[in-house]
Design an enzyme around this catalytic site. Structure first.
Site, PDB file in Angstrom:
ATOM      1  CE  LYS A 191     -18.521  51.259  57.020  1.00 27.93           C
ATOM      2  NZ  LYS A 191     -18.617  52.441  56.278  1.00 27.93           N
ATOM      3  N   GLY A 249     -19.643  48.448  54.427  1.00 27.05           N
ATOM      4  CA  GLY A 249     -20.218  47.962  55.508  1.00 27.05           C
ATOM      5  C   GLY A 249     -21.577  48.551  56.061  1.00 27.05           C
ATOM      6  CE  LYS A 250     -26.972  45.984  55.953  1.00 26.16           C
ATOM      7  NZ  LYS A 250     -28.098  44.813  56.169  1.00 26.16           N
ATOM      8  CB  VAL A 251     -23.307  52.591  60.442  1.00 28.74           C
ATOM      9  CG1 VAL A 251     -22.723  53.144  61.818  1.00 28.74           C
ATOM     10  CG2 VAL A 251     -22.202  52.665  59.308  1.00 28.74           C
ATOM     11  CB  ILE A 286     -27.769  54.357  62.161  1.00 23.16           C
ATOM     12  CG1 ILE A 286     -26.430  53.881  62.628  1.00 23.16           C
ATOM     13  CG2 ILE A 286     -28.867  54.199  63.478  1.00 23.16           C
ATOM     14  CD1 ILE A 286     -25.944  55.134  63.621  1.00 23.16           C
ATOM     15  N   GLY A 287     -27.180  53.075  58.977  1.00 21.19           N
ATOM     16  CA  GLY A 287     -26.690  53.640  57.790  1.00 21.19           C
ATOM     17  C   GLY A 287     -26.028  52.152  57.070  1.00 21.19           C
ATOM     18  CG  ASP A 328     -16.127  56.414  50.710  1.00 17.79           C
ATOM     19  OD1 ASP A 328     -16.802  57.298  50.114  1.00 17.79           O
ATOM     20  OD2 ASP A 328     -16.837  55.563  51.366  1.00 17.79           O
ATOM     21  N   GLY A 373     -22.920  51.646  53.893  1.00 14.78           N
ATOM     22  CA  GLY A 373     -22.041  52.244  53.029  1.00 14.78           C
ATOM     23  C   GLY A 373     -21.551  51.286  51.929  1.00 14.78           C
TER      24      GLY A 373
END
Ligand SMILES: *[C@@H]1O[C@H](CO)[C@@H](O)[C@H](O)[C@H]1NC(C)=O
Ligand SMILES: *[C@@H]1O[C@H](CO)[C@@H](O)[C@H](O)[C@H]1NC(C)=O
Ligand SMILES: *[C@@H]1O[C@H](CO)[C@@H](O)[C@H](O)[C@H]1NC(C)=O
Ligand SMILES: *[C@@H]1O[C@H](CO)[C@@H](O)[C@H](O)[C@H]1NC(C)=O
Length: 937
Positions: free
Chosen positions: A694, A678-680, A672-673, A795, A675
């Protein structure tokens, strides 16, 4: 003779005056506006505000406005930290000044004695600084002033009635008389100014609140007949309210709370027909409240809390349909809860607690639909609770405790799904508690103690999964304690079931309540042995199991051996080898087993304290499966610890595998996202619970044992953070191939996503955006100033601000940065999102709170503009270019709302605060605490 003497005196003054004028000419002469401003600037040291203060014409300087012939008319440096005094600002250089706005500038020292010299001034705001001393008498020269705000300073002394003389008697300031006064003033010889010298008869707003003024409220204030707003709250005023105050016919807002005022309140206050706000709380008033207080039909906000008012509820309140917030608690008011109150469409907050009200709650109370808070505690209200109360579906807090209510608790109350605090303590309620109670899904505190409730505790109570406080004590509940109570994982402050007739065994599942601090099961009929699982209730500070029929050995936990032995007294046969008063256990096989265990106890305790905070709310728990079989030989001790850890207390591997399964081995479909770090993924567990997980890019093999240990500690601290604007972190998983963090799942996704969607961005109006940004400010202020040691997010960006279904901001993704290794090459790129990183990170690694402040500033501007400000930032950083950017020009034009002044003010505030946050010098950026306070106004 006397006449002659007078003449001589006057002559002498004239001579002196002429001499003074001459000496002035010879001396420095009146300063130019430019000189005066530069001189002041110099005394204030290096402030970023002043970067534009160069050159000979101040008209283009930041904070200065001129009229068309180039005279300074406005000095507005509000919200800029100046950190100095007004002593070096030569006010006499500004004969045309109309506005002086220095609120929130950190100025100290006295208000200059000669403030009256800027005699055209219309607006003076020195609020929220640290000015001290008294109000200078020369203020009374400011006859044109309509707004005078010196609130929130450290001003002291009595208010001189000559500051507010009767305008009607004023004598024109001409002739020898005024010359003489002028002379006395300019030469600093002191002396008293006569009452006639000026008046503030245009005053519209007079705000003296939050200072240390003493003495009585001068009668002469009652001459300021144009006053709309009078704020004298939070001082040390004594005496009575001047009765002539009723002459202030235009008054809409009168705040006198938190002083030492006494006596009765003038009955004719009710004649002030424009009054919308009347705050009398925290004084020593007595007597009756003015019966006609809402005669004008405009009263919105009325508070008399903590006084000694007696007599009846003002009759005019019954029809006062404008009421929004009413606080009459802690007085001695009498009256009838049904007859003396009406139905109020707007009423949101009503506190009548601790008075002497009688009568019954009629069904009409169900019609006050906008009530969010209803507190009637500590009165003598009787009869049934009407079913209609369940119609108040906005209620967040309902307190009917300490009354004489009887009958059953209405079954429909479960409809109050917003309810957070609910107390019926100390009444005469009877019957069963209906299963509907499970509908109170937001409930945090439930107190039904001290009634005559009976039947079994409904298992549905376990559906109130946010409960932190639960007391059912001193009733007649019977049957078993439902096993499901072990699901109330948020329980923290108290679980009190004492003084009932509960029987059967203590459920094993209670051991899951690892956040619970106080457990009281005393004075029941519980039997069997105390389950071993209770030893995992690591937060317990106090436990009471006395007066039951329990038997067998006490469990191991420290808590069982560190509290008063009374806690276990009067049972059937509890035993322990250490506690005096309990019989020693005969060493059966059970105790033998315990003894063996106790050898490894220290180890368990260590592991426990590391892990305790990570233990989880649901079935999910932190996993540390340190070593896959490959790494096992690397450190035997770790392996051992971990085996103990995972086998004894939870099966970490299963949770890990559940996550893998739920995401089909981290399939992108569930992503769903993404950054920098890493990925969520959205992870729905088999039990329906949804988490955000995450997965970090980092390879777990990058870490050694020491690092893991320090993560464990730090993450443990993070999981304890409870703030409504911070996403909850449940723990982190660490396994051969993957490292991931498990967070609360937040419904609406990120602010960045919403702002980048044309349709969704429109849904976020200005009020919502302001609320969101305020939430972020609160969260950061909390992380920086209320956590010890302070936590830096590092962040902050619109990607990391998630929105709840109520559009509350939830700051997410903290904790990631701690997985970044300083020496690794990607450190700086990972330590923040491009476009939000403060400029200093280009040349220093020193990450501190001020980095977050910078990112917050960018975010604030982004919310106003509806997109990342990009190049605008560099323009805002340059004092000259900044002047060319008007807020109106950059505001997100997707929102077409007409904007009330109040909202516009807030947006300006946000704009100014954000600009001060992105200041290139980190030192000059405000703290998040200041930011959060500024946005609260
Ligand atoms: C207040 O109103 C009442 C009734 O309208 C009137 O009789 C009284 O004179 C008024 N008092 C003042 C001080 O204006
Ligand atoms: C309240 O309003 C109703 C109807 O408007 C009126 O009949 C009644 O007299 C009013 N009561 C008071 C106390 O003003
Ligand atoms: C009262 O509630 C209604 C509907 O719930 C809402 O439209 C209205 O704005 C509320 N009034 C106030 C003053 O909050
Ligand atoms: C039960 O014990 C707790 C402390 O553990 C205490 O606060 C509470 O008052 C006790 N309940 C009663 C009814 O005494």
């Amino acid at each position: 003779m006397a006449n002659l003497e007078n003449h001589v005196t006057v002559l002498a003054f004239l001579v002196a005056w002429t001499a003074l004028l001459v000496s002035c000419k010879i001396g420095a002469g009146p300063k130019s506006e430019t000189e005066a401003l530069l001189q002041w600037k110099q005394s204030l040291g290096n402030q970023s505000v002043f970067e534009s203060w160069v050159g000979s014409s101040p008209c283009k300087w930041r904070g200065i406005t001129c009229n068309n012939v180039g005279n300074v008319t406005v000095i507005n440096l509000a919200y800029n930290p100046l950190t100095g005094t007004l002593q070096n600002l030569d006010l006499s250089a500004f004969p045309n000044l109309l506005r002086l706005d220095l609120k929130f500038t950190k100025l100290t020292g006295p208000i200059p004695e000669n403030i009256g010299v800027v005699s055209k001034l219309q607006f003076l705001d020195l609020s929220s600084n640290s000015f001290h001393g008294t109000l200078p008498l020369s203020l009374s020269n400011l006859t044109q002033v309509y707004e005078l705000d010196v609130s929130r300073n450290n001003l002291t002394g009595e208010l001189d009635s000559r500051l507010f003389p009767d305008g009607s008697n004023s004598v024109p300031k001409t002739g020898l008389l005024s010359l003489r006064h002028l002379l006395l003033q300019t030469t600093g010889l002191g002396g008293k100014l006569p009452e006639e010298i000026g008046n503030l008869k245009h005053l519209f707003l007079l705000a003296l609140d939050e200072n240390n003024f003493v003495g009585s409220i001068p009668q002469s204030i009652c001459n300021l007949t144009e006053l709309r707003i009078l704020r004298l709250n939070q001082n040390q005023f004594t005496g009575q309210i001047p009765s002539k105050i009723v002459a202030l016919r235009k008054l809409t807002d009168l705040r006198l709370f938190s002083n030492y005022l006494s006596g009765s309140v003038p009955e004719e206050l009710g004649n002030l027909s424009a009054l919308t706000v009347l705050h009398l709380a925290n004084n020593s008033f007595s007597g009756h409240l003015p019966p006609q207080i809402c005669k004008g039909g405009k009263l919105v906000n009325f508070s008399t809390t903590f006084n000694s008012f007696t007599g009846s509820i003002p009759i005019s309140l019954k029809n006062c349909s404008t009421l929004y917030r009413v606080r009459l608690e802690y007085n001695e008011l009498t009256g009838d809860i049904d007859q003396d109150f009406g139905v109020y469409q707007n009423l949101s907050y009503l506190d009548l607690s601790y008075n002497k009200l009688r009568g019954q709650l009629s069904p009409k109370w169900g019609q006050n639909r906008n009530l969010t808070m209803l507190n009637l505690a500590g009165n003598m209200i009787s009869g049934k609770i009407p079913d209609e109360i369940a119609e108040l579906n906005q209620l967040v807090r309902l307190d009917l405790s300490s009354n004489q209510l009887s009958g059953e608790i209405p079954a429909q109350l479960g409809k109050l799904s917003q309810l957070v605090f609910f107390s019926l303590r100390d009444n005469k309620l009877s019957g069963d508690v209906a299963a509907g109670i499970g509908g109170l899904s937001n409930l945090v505190s439930l107190d039904l103690s001290m009634n005559q409730l009976s039947g079994q505790i409904p298992v549905q109570i376990a559906e109130c999964s946010k409960l932190q406080f639960l007391s059912l004590s001193k009733n007649q509940f019977n049957g078993k304690i439902p096993d499901q109570m072990g699901n109330l994982l948020e329980l923290q402050a108290l679980l009190d079931l004492s003084y009932n007739s509960l029987s059967g065994e203590i459920p094993n599942q209670l051991g899951r309540l690892t956040s619970l601090e106080n457990l009281n099961l005393s004075h029941n009929d519980l039997s069997g042995s105390i389950p071993d699982s209770l030893s995992s209730m690591i937060s317990l500070l106090d436990i009471n199991l006395s007066y039951n029929r329990l038997e067998g050995p006490l469990p191991n936990g420290t808590i069982f051996h560190s509290i008063k032995p009374d806690a276990f007294s009067n049972n059937k046969g509890l035993c322990d080898d250490q506690i005096p008063g309990l019989q020693p256990c005969n060493h059966s096989s059970v105790t033998q087993k315990r003894r063996e265990k106790s050898k490894i106890k220290p180890l368990i305790v260590i592991v426990f304290s590391l892990a305790s905070a990570l233990f989880l709310a649901f079935s999910i728990v932190l996993i540390i499966i340190l070593a896959g079989p490959k790494q096992a030989p690397k450190n035997e001790r770790i392996t051992k610890t971990d085996n103990l850890f995972s086998v004894q207390y939870f099966n970490g591997k299963i949770v890990y595998e559940d996550i893998l399964k739920a995401t089909n081995n981290f399939d992108d479909r569930y992503c769903i996202g993404a950054g920098q770090s890493g990925k969520v993924y959205r992870v729905e567990m088999t039990n329906g619970k949804v988490f955000a997980v995450k997965k970090l890019h980092t390879q777990s093999t990058d870490f050694d044992y020491q690092e893991i240990k320090s993560f464990t500690n730090e993450i443990a601290a993070l999981t304890e953070i409870r703030h409504r604007n911070i996403v909850k972190l449940y723990g982190f998983c660490y396994q051969g191939r993957h490292t991931f963090l498990v967070y609360e799942f937040v419904e609406r996704g990120s602010l960045a996503d919403i702002l980048s969607s044309e349709t969704r961005a429109k849904e976020l109006g200005w009020a919502e955006r302001y609320k969101i940004i305020k939430g972020v400010a609160h969260a950061l202020s909390y992380l920086h100033h209320e956590c010890s040691p302070p936590l830096i997010h590092r962040d902050i960006s619109s990607k990391n601000i998630l929105l709840s279904s109520q559009l509350d901001a939830r700051v997410s993704d903290f904790g990631t940065s701690m997985f970044l290794k300083p020496e690794s090459s990607n450190w700086t790129t990972l330590a923040g999102t491009y476009g939000y990183m403060p400029p200093e990170l280009a040349y220093t690694m020193a990450v501190n709170e001020k980095c977050d402040v910078y990112s917050f500033g960018v975010l604030g501007i982004e919310v106003l503009m509806g997109k990342h400000p990009g190049e605008v930032i560099s323009s805002l950083l340059s004092p000259l270019e900044r002047k060319l950017i008007q807020l109106e020009d950059v505001l997100d034009n997707r929102i077409s709302d007409s904007m009330p002044d109040e909202v516009a003010d807030k947006l300006y505030m946000l704009w100014n605060v954000s600009i001060s946050c992105i200041c290139s010098n980190p030192e000059s950026r405000p703290s998040m605490r200041t930011v959060s306070q500024l946005l609260e106004i």
